[in-house]
Design a protein around this motif. Structure first.
Motif, PDB file in Angstrom:
ATOM      1  N   SER A   1       0.842  -1.191   0.000  1.00  0.00           N
ATOM      2  CA  SER A   1       0.000   0.000   0.000  1.00  0.00           C
ATOM      3  C   SER A   1       0.883   1.249   0.000  1.00  0.00           C
ATOM      4  O   SER A   1       1.993   1.239   0.532  1.00  0.00           O
TER       5      SER A   1
ATOM      6  N   LYS B   1      -4.197  14.582  -0.527  1.00  0.00           N
ATOM      7  CA  LYS B   1      -5.484  14.004  -0.115  1.00  0.00           C
ATOM      8  C   LYS B   1      -5.411  13.346   1.260  1.00  0.00           C
ATOM      9  O   LYS B   1      -6.364  12.737   1.699  1.00  0.00           O
ATOM     10  N   LYS B   2      -4.253  13.429   1.898  1.00  0.00           N
ATOM     11  CA  LYS B   2      -4.024  12.881   3.242  1.00  0.00           C
ATOM     12  C   LYS B   2      -4.088  11.346   3.276  1.00  0.00           C
ATOM     13  O   LYS B   2      -4.408  10.756   4.293  1.00  0.00           O
ATOM     14  N   TYR B   3      -3.794  10.709   2.114  1.00  0.00           N
ATOM     15  CA  TYR B   3      -3.675   9.254   2.104  1.00  0.00           C
ATOM     16  C   TYR B   3      -2.387   8.833   2.794  1.00  0.00           C
ATOM     17  O   TYR B   3      -2.292   7.731   3.320  1.00  0.00           O
ATOM     18  N   ILE B   4      -1.393   9.721   2.724  1.00  0.00           N
ATOM     19  CA  ILE B   4      -0.154   9.520   3.474  1.00  0.00           C
ATOM     20  C   ILE B   4       0.093  10.786   4.279  1.00  0.00           C
ATOM     21  O   ILE B   4      -0.269  11.886   3.864  1.00  0.00           O
ATOM     22  N   SER B   5       0.677  10.625   5.463  1.00  0.00           N
ATOM     23  CA  SER B   5       0.825  11.768   6.363  1.00  0.00           C
ATOM     24  C   SER B   5       2.178  12.457   6.230  1.00  0.00           C
ATOM     25  O   SER B   5       2.445  13.409   6.960  1.00  0.00           O
TER      26      SER B   5
ATOM     27  N   TYR C   1      -0.179  13.710  -4.960  1.00  0.00           N
ATOM     28  CA  TYR C   1      -1.628  13.610  -4.849  1.00  0.00           C
ATOM     29  C   TYR C   1      -2.022  12.915  -3.541  1.00  0.00           C
ATOM     30  O   TYR C   1      -2.914  13.363  -2.823  1.00  0.00           O
ATOM     31  N   ALA C   2      -1.318  11.814  -3.234  1.00  0.00           N
ATOM     32  CA  ALA C   2      -1.618  11.058  -2.006  1.00  0.00           C
ATOM     33  C   ALA C   2      -1.389  11.917  -0.772  1.00  0.00           C
ATOM     34  O   ALA C   2      -2.167  11.867   0.184  1.00  0.00           O
TER      35      ALA C   2
ATOM     36  N   ASP D   1       0.613   3.882   1.697  1.00  0.00           N
ATOM     37  CA  ASP D   1       0.880   4.428   3.039  1.00  0.00           C
ATOM     38  C   ASP D   1       1.943   3.634   3.796  1.00  0.00           C
ATOM     39  O   ASP D   1       2.377   4.039   4.871  1.00  0.00           O
TER      40      ASP D   1
END
Length: 174
Positions: free
Chosen positions: A9, A57-61, A53-54, A11
């Motif tokens: 994944s 969009k806060k998919y990764i911090s 992009y991730a 993240d």
């Protein structure tokens, strides 16, 4: 990247994973040859966008960035003076071998002159040579005593317009 990271994944990725991916990618080229550094840089462009992009969009911090890739140029060497003279001397003979085939002779005749023009002027093949017209040829400015004959104004090129001064003494000797 799917071939390297498989089902991981986004993240789960860390900064070290990006460096490891680059090192792995340096060995994964076509025909058992390592890819050029420019190819790897082009491959990274969409990955950067995905990571940006991730993060947006806060998919990764955390923000992940690829380290700069050093350029390992595979630039072809220039002809030596001996090689150049050999080419120039063989061109007319090579062109005349096709005299019995009009189309082939014409193609070889044009190619011979194209090679000579490129070689003796320094004009780059491609956009610089394609942009040439008869209007590109100009008499040399009389205020330039070390220049004879004509100059060539190249309108499109790698670094924009420029004026080229061909080596007229050498060209005239052909």
């Amino acid at each position: 990247p799917v071939a390297y990271w498989n089902d991981r994944s986004i993240d789960e990725l860390q900064q070290a994973d990006l460096s490891d991916f680059i090192e792995w990618r340096k060995t994964q080229g076509r025909n058992n040859l390592p890819p050029a550094s420019g190819t790897i840089r082009k491959d990274i462009v969409p990955l950067r966008q995905v990571l940006k992009y991730a993060f947006g969009k806060k998919y990764i911090s955390y923000k992940l960035e690829f380290d700069p890739i050093k350029n390992n140029s595979r630039r072809r060497p220039a002809f030596s003076e001996e090689e150049w003279h050999k080419i120039v001397n063989k061109l007319p003979e090579w062109a005349s071998k096709a005299k019995n085939h009009t189309r082939h002779y014409r193609d070889r005749f044009y190619l011979m002159h194209f090679v000579l023009m490129i070689g003796y002027t320094g004009i780059r093949p491609g956009s610089e040579s394609r942009s040439l017209t008869w209007k590109s040829l100009n008499p040399v400015d009389p205020d330039l005593p070390d220049r004879e004959g004509f100059s060539i104004r190249v309108s499109k090129g790698k670094r924009g317009p420029r004026t080229v001064y061909p080596n007229t003494k050498i060209v005239a000797s052909l």
